[in-house]
Structure formats: structure tokens, C-alpha cells
Design a protein around this motif. Structure first.
Motif, PDB file in Angstrom:
ATOM      1  N   ALA A  49     -24.722 -30.935 -56.491  1.00 37.25           N
ATOM      2  CA  ALA A  49     -25.346 -31.137 -55.246  1.00 37.25           C
ATOM      3  C   ALA A  49     -26.847 -30.879 -55.075  1.00 37.25           C
ATOM      4  O   ALA A  49     -27.395 -30.223 -55.643  1.00 37.25           O
ATOM      5  N   GLY A 188     -18.286 -29.034 -49.048  1.00 35.49           N
ATOM      6  CA  GLY A 188     -17.408 -30.193 -49.482  1.00 35.49           C
ATOM      7  C   GLY A 188     -16.313 -30.028 -48.606  1.00 35.49           C
ATOM      8  O   GLY A 188     -15.386 -28.948 -48.198  1.00 35.49           O
ATOM      9  N   CYS A 224     -11.912 -33.501 -52.051  1.00 31.25           N
ATOM     10  CA  CYS A 224     -12.847 -33.537 -50.807  1.00 31.25           C
ATOM     11  C   CYS A 224     -12.824 -35.152 -50.503  1.00 31.25           C
ATOM     12  O   CYS A 224     -12.731 -35.802 -51.387  1.00 31.25           O
ATOM     13  N   LEU A 227     -18.925 -34.671 -49.291  1.00 33.59           N
ATOM     14  CA  LEU A 227     -19.966 -33.881 -49.755  1.00 33.59           C
ATOM     15  C   LEU A 227     -21.290 -33.864 -48.871  1.00 33.59           C
ATOM     16  O   LEU A 227     -21.711 -34.938 -48.720  1.00 33.59           O
TER      17      LEU A 227
END
Length: 324
Positions: A49, A188, A224, A227
Motif C-alpha cells: 500500500a 482493505g 477485498c 484498497l
């Protein structure tokens, strides 16, 4: 000449590259285990991320050429989307003509690309610098000495540089107040969200939201649908400080669900507090701070208006004015 660059963020890497191109022997020292500074990508056990800068723009011709090179080599790409904006509590499209770029596959990809041809010493925190017999000596956290440098280029926040330098070496007025902090929250999530919503200009709590999963080259963690990175505003982050850690995730998740108008299930979360993130709005652009009598310089995005482009320009200005 033998030159030490302290800090492997973009300004430090660009300065080192240019100095090396001019034939100098350059060593970079970085206290963390990664390159890129606020061009940061956090690798977690459930994914990667971007926690720092979420995109960058290019206006100066020099930086435009650099970005074109990055795009041609595959470490950056245009992020084409129409931003949304929170207006009177309602989310609305907010079209503009701004070209926004991202690193690919991560925001720190440009930093890794730059560092490939440079001498970068990671996990080494320089804790003391001294000038003796016309040369600089550096001491790291293990009390190891690095000696014989003709120049030192500090590519770290001004407040950190001020604490590191000997008294009156390179005075910086109000260094601590130059930059404001930012809480970064990565979420997420599972849940359906309009695919056109990729970036959001928020409010006085959360100033910007990136849909990381919509950026070029990104992947979504297992389990997920999306994000996200949420940047809390500088004012909120400063007033609440690091003590807000236990509340940030809940506040951000509730805010995101409310603004998007849909209930999101949070599957993963990650927090990071950037102590030096935003240039204070009252600070005027300046230029790299240099003491040519002792061969020490301080560069960073704050020298050129902040942002990624400012970091690049501060390094280029230093080289143009003092090494060519």
C-alpha cells in the motif's frame, strides 16, 4: 570530490545521481530500510500500500522530462481519472485538467529505479556530523565513523537537519514549524463502490482519499474489493497528534462509508503517522540552504513549494548553483 548525502528520499537520490554524473564519489545514508522517503509503499503480509504521496504532477520543464523518462522505463504512469470532491457534505465529480502520475507498480518504484546505480547504505542513521581539517566526518547509530567527505548534503526534514548539524552551521529559522503532520490510514474493504470514484478531495478531517486499487498496476488483497489510503488533514493530524492512534482507524472507516454512501466491511487496516508531511501554507518557497564556506547543504520539497516536484527541483537547483 567525496560527498555524503543523508536521506534516500527523492531529493537525496536526484542530488546523488547528478553529483555522480558529474564525476563525484557519492555515498547515501538512509536510516530506514527503504528508499523513497514519502514516496513510500508499505509491504504488508496481506498486500502492498502507498502510504505517503499518492500521486504527483509535473509543471516545470525539467521535471516534465524526468517524468517522461520514468514513464518510458515503466516505473511511472499517468493515472487518468476525474477527481471527486466533498461539497456541503455531498460527493460530487470535480473535473479538472491536471495530469496526475503515479509510480508503477508502487509509488516508490521511481526511487528504486534511481537507486540502482547509486551507493545507498540502508538502516544507517547518522547521529552526528563534524567538520575537521576541511573534511566532514559522520558517526552513525553504532558509533561507526564515516570520514573524509568534502561535502555533506542533507536531504531530510529541516527540523531533523537542525538537530544533526553543529551549532550555527546552517541556521534555519522556525525549522520545526515548516512542516505539518499527517495520519495515513490504509483500508482493505469489501463492498460495492461506484468505479468512477477513484480520488476524493475531502474535508477538514480527511483531506484526500485514494482508491489504490484503481491506480495503474495495483492489485487487490484477497478477500477485498478495494484498497484505500486516507490522508487526514494536516490540521486534524496536528491537533490530535500521535495520541489519536487508537481512534484513527474507526474514524476513517466511518467517514469513508458515510461519504461513499455504502456500508463497507473493513478486512485489513494499517496506520502510519507522518510527522513531516505537508509544507505549512504560510511558508514561502525558498531555495536550498547552503553554506559554501563549510560545504554543507540542505535540500527538500519545502525549498520549492512542497510536493514530489518540489523535492526534485530542490536537488536540481542545488546542483545547478553550486556544482556546475
Amino acid at each position: 570530490m567525496k560527498i555524503a548525502v543523508i536521506g534516500a528520499g527523492l531529493s537525496g537520490l536526484i542530488a546523488a545521481r547528478e553529483l555522480q554524473t558529474l564525476g563525484h564519489n557519492v555515498d547515501i545514508f538512509e536510516k530506514s530500510r527503504g528508499r523513497g522517503g514519502r514516496l513510500a509503499t508499505k509491504r504488508l503480509d496481506w498486500g502492498a500500500a502507498d502510504t505517503g504521496a499518492q500521486y504527483f504532477t509535473a509543471r516545470d520543464p525539467r521535471f516534465i522530462q524526468e517524468v517522461k523518462h520514468w514513464c518510458n522505463t515503466g516505473v511511472a504512469a499517468l493515472w487518468p481519472f476525474t477527481p471527486h470532491k466533498l461539497i456541503d457534505g455531498q460527493l460530487q465529480p470535480s473535473p479538472d485538467d491536471t495530469l496526475r502520475f503515479v509510480g508503477t507498480p508502487n509509488m516508490n518504484s521511481m526511487a528504486h529505479h534511481l537507486a540502482d546505480s547509486l551507493s545507498v547504505n540502508l538502516n544507517i542513521q547518522i547521529e552526528q556530523i563534524d567538520r575537521r581539517d576541511s573534511h566532514w566526518s559522520l558517526v552513525d547509530q553504532k558509533q561507526q565513523a564515516w570520514q573524509g567527505y568534502h561535502w555533506v548534503v542533507l536531504a531530510i526534514p529541516a527540523a531533523q537537519a537542525q538537530k544533526l548539524m553543529p551549532s550555527n552551521t546552517l541556521p534555519i529559522a522556525s525549522a520545526e514549524s515548516l512542516m505539518k503532520p499527517c495520519w495515513a490510514l490504509v483500508l482493505g474493504t469489501a463492498g460495492d463502490v461506484n468505479p468512477e470514484i477513484q480520488g476524493v478531495f475531502g474535508d477538514d478531517v480527511i483531506s484526500w482519499v485514494s482508491r489504490l486499487s484503481a491506480k495503474p498496476g495495483r492489485t487487490v488483497p484477497d478477500g477485498c474489493d478495494d484498497l484505500w489510503t486516507l490522508h487526514f488533514s494536516p490540521e486534524w493530524s496536528k491537533s490530535h497528534g500521535k495520541d489519536a492512534r487508537k481512534r484513527v482507524a474507526a474514524i476513517g472507516a466511518d467517514w469513508l462509508s458515510h461519504v461513499l454512501g455504502t456500508e463497507l466491511a473493513v478486512e485489513h487496516e494499517y496506520l502510519h503517522f507522518w510527522r513531516y508531511a505537508h509544507l505549512d501554507k504560510d511558508v514561502e518557497s525558498t531555495s536550498p540552504k547552503v553554506n559554501p564556506d563549510t560545504n554543507i547543504a540542505l535540500i527538500g520539497d519545502w525549498c520549492s513549494g512542497g510536493r514530489v516536484e518540489g523535492a526534485y527541483l530542490s536537488a536540481m537547483d542545488l546542483i545547478a548553483r553550486h556544482f556546475k
